[in-house]
Design a protein around this motif. Structure first.
Motif, PDB file in Angstrom:
ATOM      1  N   ALA A 224       0.846  -1.196   0.000  1.00  0.00           N
ATOM      2  CA  ALA A 224       0.000   0.000   0.000  1.00  0.00           C
ATOM      3  C   ALA A 224       0.882   1.248   0.000  1.00  0.00           C
ATOM      4  O   ALA A 224       2.074   1.182   0.279  1.00  0.00           O
ATOM      5  CB  ALA A 224      -0.923  -0.008   1.226  1.00  0.00           C
ATOM      6  N   ASP A 225       0.286   2.373  -0.315  1.00  0.00           N
ATOM      7  CA  ASP A 225       1.038   3.624  -0.306  1.00  0.00           C
ATOM      8  C   ASP A 225       1.508   3.952   1.104  1.00  0.00           C
ATOM      9  O   ASP A 225       0.807   3.693   2.094  1.00  0.00           O
ATOM     10  CB  ASP A 225       0.167   4.763  -0.836  1.00  0.00           C
TER      11      ASP A 225
ATOM     12  N   ASN B 142       1.835   6.852   2.468  1.00  0.00           N
ATOM     13  CA  ASN B 142       1.261   8.056   3.080  1.00  0.00           C
ATOM     14  C   ASN B 142      -0.160   7.851   3.585  1.00  0.00           C
ATOM     15  O   ASN B 142      -0.867   8.824   3.871  1.00  0.00           O
ATOM     16  CB  ASN B 142       1.290   9.208   2.076  1.00  0.00           C
TER      17      ASN B 142
ATOM     18  N   TYR C 252      -2.723  10.500   6.293  1.00  0.00           N
ATOM     19  CA  TYR C 252      -3.578  11.197   5.346  1.00  0.00           C
ATOM     20  C   TYR C 252      -4.738  11.882   6.085  1.00  0.00           C
ATOM     21  O   TYR C 252      -5.343  11.305   7.000  1.00  0.00           O
ATOM     22  CB  TYR C 252      -4.132  10.222   4.311  1.00  0.00           C
TER      23      TYR C 252
ATOM     24  N   LYS D   7      -5.519  -0.162   1.022  1.00  0.00           N
ATOM     25  CA  LYS D   7      -5.598   0.857  -0.022  1.00  0.00           C
ATOM     26  C   LYS D   7      -7.055   1.096  -0.434  1.00  0.00           C
ATOM     27  O   LYS D   7      -7.481   2.237  -0.677  1.00  0.00           O
ATOM     28  CB  LYS D   7      -4.770   0.422  -1.227  1.00  0.00           C
TER      29      LYS D   7
ATOM     30  N   ASN E 209      -9.090   4.627  -0.146  1.00  0.00           N
ATOM     31  CA  ASN E 209      -9.739   5.307  -1.271  1.00  0.00           C
ATOM     32  C   ASN E 209     -11.213   5.578  -1.003  1.00  0.00           C
ATOM     33  O   ASN E 209     -11.752   6.603  -1.423  1.00  0.00           O
ATOM     34  CB  ASN E 209      -9.580   4.473  -2.549  1.00  0.00           C
TER      35      ASN E 209
ATOM     36  N   ASP F  70      -7.973   6.687  -8.745  1.00  0.00           N
ATOM     37  CA  ASP F  70      -6.824   7.593  -8.816  1.00  0.00           C
ATOM     38  C   ASP F  70      -6.256   7.701 -10.230  1.00  0.00           C
ATOM     39  O   ASP F  70      -5.625   8.708 -10.570  1.00  0.00           O
ATOM     40  CB  ASP F  70      -5.720   7.114  -7.870  1.00  0.00           C
TER      41      ASP F  70
END
Length: 392
Positions: free
Chosen positions: A118-119, A121, A125, A298, A302, A360
Motif C-alpha cells: 500500500a502507499d 502516506n 492522510y 488501499k 480510497n 486515482d
C-alpha cells in the motif's frame, strides 16, 4: 423429427416388454428391442448430422462465429474433465505437480498472489468530511434482494440453496433484519459467512491445460452473505450517484454509465481533435489479475478519500479481513487457505468497490488536452496536440 419421436416411443415400449420377459432369454421380444434400439440410434445420428449441415448452410453472421467456437474448441470429456499434471517454474527450473495436493498449492499461488504494498502516506492522510448518509437496511430491501436470487445456483459452504431463502422470505426477513442492521451499523461480521469455496474450472479455448494459468476459480459464497453485500452495493451506488463521489469518466457498474457511453466519449474526443486540426494518441491499459491483487488497506483508504460514509468503509474493512477459502477440483478439497487481499470474486460488491480502488488513475491527466476514461479494470489515456511528437 416426428419419425424420431415415434421410434423413441416404440423403443421404450419394447424395452418394457423385454424387461417383463427378462427371465425368458430366448423370447423374440429381446431381439425386437435390440433391433429397434439400433435403428433409433442410427436415425438419431443421421438427424443430428443433417441438422448440423442445415444450420451451417443457413447460418448468419452470429451463427458463423458460434460454429467457429464449437469447431476450434479443444476436445474434452465434458463434465468428467480432470486437471492433468501441471507444469510450472520455480525460478528458472521447470517442475511439475502430479498429486491433487501439489496441484492445489500451485493453483493457489496463481489465484491468490501476495498482497501488493500500500502507499506509504496512508497513515498520515487527512480525509475530507464524509458525505451525509442516513440510509439503513430495511425489510423491503431484503425482500427485494431475495426475489432477485437465482433459485438453483450452487450454494456456498453452508449448503443453503437460494430457493430455500426465496420461498421462505416471509418467515426469515424479520430475523435477518436485526442481524444485517447490526453488521452494518456496528461493523460486525459472522465469521462462517466469510468462508467460501473456489471451484477450479478450465478457461475455454486454451491450447494447453497443463499450465496453472489455463484455469480460473469460480467462487461459491454463502447466500446469506451475498444478500447483505448486494444491499450494501445498492447503498453505495445510490450515495455515489447522489453526491458524485466518482469521476464522471468512470464507467460500468453505475446507472447511465455503460460501455457504449465510454466508446462514444472516446470517439467524440478523437473527432473533436481532428476538427481542430490536431492529432490524438490513446494508451490502452488493462490491469492483469485486477481483483485478486486488491490491497484492502488501499481500498478502504480510497473509500474514505472519496467521502464514502465511514460505516460502509468500516464494513468493507471488516469484510475483507480474515477470509478463508478452499479449492475444489476432481473430487479433491484443499485445506483452508487464508486470504489477506482481493475483493471476493462473485461478491456483488466487486464492481462497486473496484471503481473506488482505481479511481486515482483518472486524476493523472492535468492538462486541458489530456483525459482518462476507466471501465472497471480497463483504462485508456488520451492526449491531443498539434503533431505526434508533441502529443507523445
Amino acid at each position: 423429427m416426428k419419425e424420431l419421436t415415434q421410434l423413441h416411443w416404440l423403443v421404450n415400449k419394447l424395452g418394457r416388454q423385454s424387461y417383463d420377459k427378462r427371465r425368458d432369454k430366448g423370447h423374440n421380444i429381446h431381439k425386437k428391442h435390440d433391433m429397434a434400439a439400433k435403428n433409433y440410434r442410427r436415425i438419431l445420428e443421421q438427424t443430428k448430422w443433417q441438422h448440423w449441415r442445415d444450420w451451417l448452410e443457413k447460418g448468419e453472421d452470429l451463427d458463423i462465429w458460434t460454429a467457429h467456437r464449437l469447431t476450434t474448441q479443444a476436445w474434452g470429456d465434458g463434465s468428467k474433465t480432470r486437471i492433468p499434471m501441471l507444469v510450472y517454474k520455480v525460478g528458472e527450473v521447470e517442475t511439475s505437480a502430479n498429486s491433487n495436493s501439489d496441484k492445489g498449492h500451485v493453483l493457489a499461488k496463481v489465484f491468490f498472489p501476495d498482497k501488493p504494498p500500500a502507499d506509504g502516506n496512508i497513515e498520515n492522510y487527512t480525509y475530507p468530511d464524509q458525505c451525509e448518509s442516513k440510509g439503513s437496511i430495511t425489510s423491503d430491501q431484503i425482500n427485494a434482494q431475495l426475489k432477485k436470487l437465482k433459485l438453483y445456483n450452487a450454494p456456498g459452504p453452508d449448503g443453503i440453496p437460494n430457493i430455500v431463502l426465496t420461498k421462505n422470505a416471509n418467515l426469515i426477513v424479520d430475523r435477518m433484519l436485526p442481524i444485517y442492521k447490526a453488521m452494518l451499523e456496528r461493523s460486525m461480521t459472522y465469521k462462517p459467512w466469510k468462508e467460501f469455496v473456489m471451484v477450479v474450472l478450465r478457461k475455454p479455448g486454451k491450447l494447453r491445460y497443463d499450465m496453472p494459468k489455463a484455469y480460473r476459480p469460480i467462487a461459491l459464497l454463502n447466500t446469506m452473505w451475498k444478500v447483505i453485500t448486494a444491499i450494501i452495493a445498492n447503498h453505495i451506488s445510490y450515495i455515489t450517484k447522489k453526491h458524485q463521489l466518482l469521476p464522471a469518466n468512470h464507467f460500468s457498474g453505475r446507472p447511465g454509465h455503460t460501455t457504449t457511453d465510454a466508446m462514444h466519449l472516446l470517439t467524440n474526443k478523437i473527432k473533436a481533435a481532428w476538427r481542430a486540426g490536431k492529432v490524438t494518441l490513446v494508451l490502452f491499459l488493462n490491469i492483469e489479475g485486477a481483483f485478486p491483487n486488491v490491497n484492502p488497506e488501499k481500498l478502504v483508504h480510497n473509500l474514505r478519500k472519496q467521502r464514502v460514509p465511514s460505516k460502509y468503509a468500516k464494513f468493507v474493512q471488516v469484510m475483507l479481513r480474515e477470509q478463508i477459502t478452499t479449492l475444489r477440483f476432481d473430487g479433491y478439497v484443499s485445506d483452508h487457505i487464508p486470504i489477506d487481499n482481493r475483493i471476493g470474486q462473485g461478491d456483488l460488491l466487486l464492481m462497486v468497490l473496484y471503481q473506488f480502488y482505481n479511481a486515482d488513475l483518472l486524476d493523472i491527466p492535468r492538462h486541458v488536452e489530456e483525459d482518462a476514461v476507466a471501465y472497471v479494470d480497463d483504462t485508456f489515456m488520451l492526449a491531443s496536440g498539434k503533431d505526434f511528437p508533441s502529443t507523445h
